[in-house]
Write a protein that holds these residues in place. Structure first.
Motif, mmCIF file in Angstrom:
data_model
loop_
_atom_site.group_PDB
_atom_site.id
_atom_site.type_symbol
_atom_site.label_atom_id
_atom_site.label_comp_id
_atom_site.label_asym_id
_atom_site.label_seq_id
_atom_site.Cartn_x
_atom_site.Cartn_y
_atom_site.Cartn_z
ATOM 1 N N LEU A 55 43.433 -35.579 -53.658
ATOM 2 C CA LEU A 55 44.139 -36.779 -54.004
ATOM 3 C C LEU A 55 43.482 -37.719 -55.069
ATOM 4 O O LEU A 55 43.979 -38.454 -55.745
ATOM 5 N N ASN B 130 45.023 -43.742 -44.345
ATOM 6 C CA ASN B 130 46.428 -44.114 -44.508
ATOM 7 C C ASN B 130 46.786 -43.268 -45.551
ATOM 8 O O ASN B 130 47.796 -42.591 -45.572
ATOM 9 N N ARG B 131 46.178 -43.012 -46.724
ATOM 10 C CA ARG B 131 46.525 -42.316 -47.900
ATOM 11 C C ARG B 131 46.647 -40.861 -47.625
ATOM 12 O O ARG B 131 47.332 -39.850 -47.898
ATOM 13 N N ARG B 132 45.581 -40.575 -46.880
ATOM 14 C CA ARG B 132 45.338 -39.085 -46.206
ATOM 15 C C ARG B 132 46.569 -38.647 -45.395
ATOM 16 O O ARG B 132 47.084 -37.638 -45.428
ATOM 17 N N ASN B 133 46.995 -39.539 -44.572
ATOM 18 C CA ASN B 133 48.063 -39.303 -43.743
ATOM 19 C C ASN B 133 49.203 -39.250 -44.711
ATOM 20 O O ASN B 133 50.127 -38.092 -44.061
ATOM 21 N N ILE B 134 49.389 -39.900 -45.462
ATOM 22 C CA ILE B 134 50.612 -39.876 -46.395
ATOM 23 C C ILE B 134 50.628 -38.506 -47.057
ATOM 24 O O ILE B 134 51.850 -37.703 -47.118
ATOM 25 N N PHE B 135 49.405 -37.994 -47.457
ATOM 26 C CA PHE B 135 49.387 -36.952 -48.178
ATOM 27 C C PHE B 135 49.633 -35.626 -47.454
ATOM 28 O O PHE B 135 50.376 -34.606 -47.763
ATOM 29 N N LYS C 27 42.221 -47.564 -45.920
ATOM 30 C CA LYS C 27 43.082 -47.381 -46.996
ATOM 31 C C LYS C 27 43.016 -45.906 -47.404
ATOM 32 O O LYS C 27 44.016 -45.390 -47.562
ATOM 33 N N TYR D 143 43.023 -44.068 -54.870
ATOM 34 C CA TYR D 143 42.356 -43.728 -53.942
ATOM 35 C C TYR D 143 40.876 -43.401 -54.408
ATOM 36 O O TYR D 143 40.152 -43.506 -53.542
ATOM 37 N N ASP E 113 45.812 -39.591 -57.507
ATOM 38 C CA ASP E 113 45.795 -41.172 -57.252
ATOM 39 C C ASP E 113 44.264 -41.772 -57.659
ATOM 40 O O ASP E 113 43.461 -41.657 -56.923
#
Length: 151
Positions: free
Chosen positions: A91, A145-150, A142, A98, A95
């Motif tokens: 990530l 949430n970004r890890r889950n999307i990834f 934050k 991130y 990003d």
């Protein structure tokens, strides 16, 4: 960053003071020329299209590469912390927001841990714990949430 060594100077040939890596590449937007100079005496210096990068993260999102190595099996063999580290590395390359959140989260964890050690001698410091916890939750949310999307 090397996947084999921990420090830049370990990638410099014996007897040499510095190493230089140059690459030309393109992404969907434009062509790039980048160089990275590693020195035994100074921090690494990155230039992109002849402009010195203020931070290492300035190269993020411009050049993406995939490397498979025997060490990659640790993601499967080792525990959840290794999988989190792997996701974080991926990530951070994709990003910069991130990376910013992860760096701030890690700084807050370190400062909060220091506070908890210092509370033993100074009980009045406990009053600031809620502030650190709130910041930890904000950045942690934050990141999760970004890890889950990834994933």
């Amino acid at each position: 960053k090397s996947h084999r060594v921990n420090h830049d100077f370990e990638m410099i040939k014996d007897g040499e003071e510095f190493a230089r890596i140059e690459m030309d590449f393109s992404n969907a937007e434009r062509d790039f020329n980048a160089s990275i100079v590693l020195s035994k005496k100074q921090n690494r210096k990155i230039t992109v299209n002849d402009i010195v990068a203020a931070r290492n993260s300035d190269l993020i999102g411009k050049f993406n590469a995939v490397l498979f190595s025997p060490e990659d099996f640790s993601v499967i063999k080792d525990g959840p912390s290794e999988r989190r580290r792997f996701v974080d590395m991926e990530l951070c390359q994709l990003d910069s927001f991130y990376l910013y959140n992860l760096n701030n989260y890690n700084k807050i964890v370190n400062q909060r841990n220091k506070l908890l050690k210092d509370v033993y001698d100074r009980k009045d410091l406990m009053e600031t714990l809620d502030i650190w916890d709130l910041q930890l939750v904000q950045y942690g949310n934050k990141i999760i949430n970004r890890r889950n999307i990834f994933i």
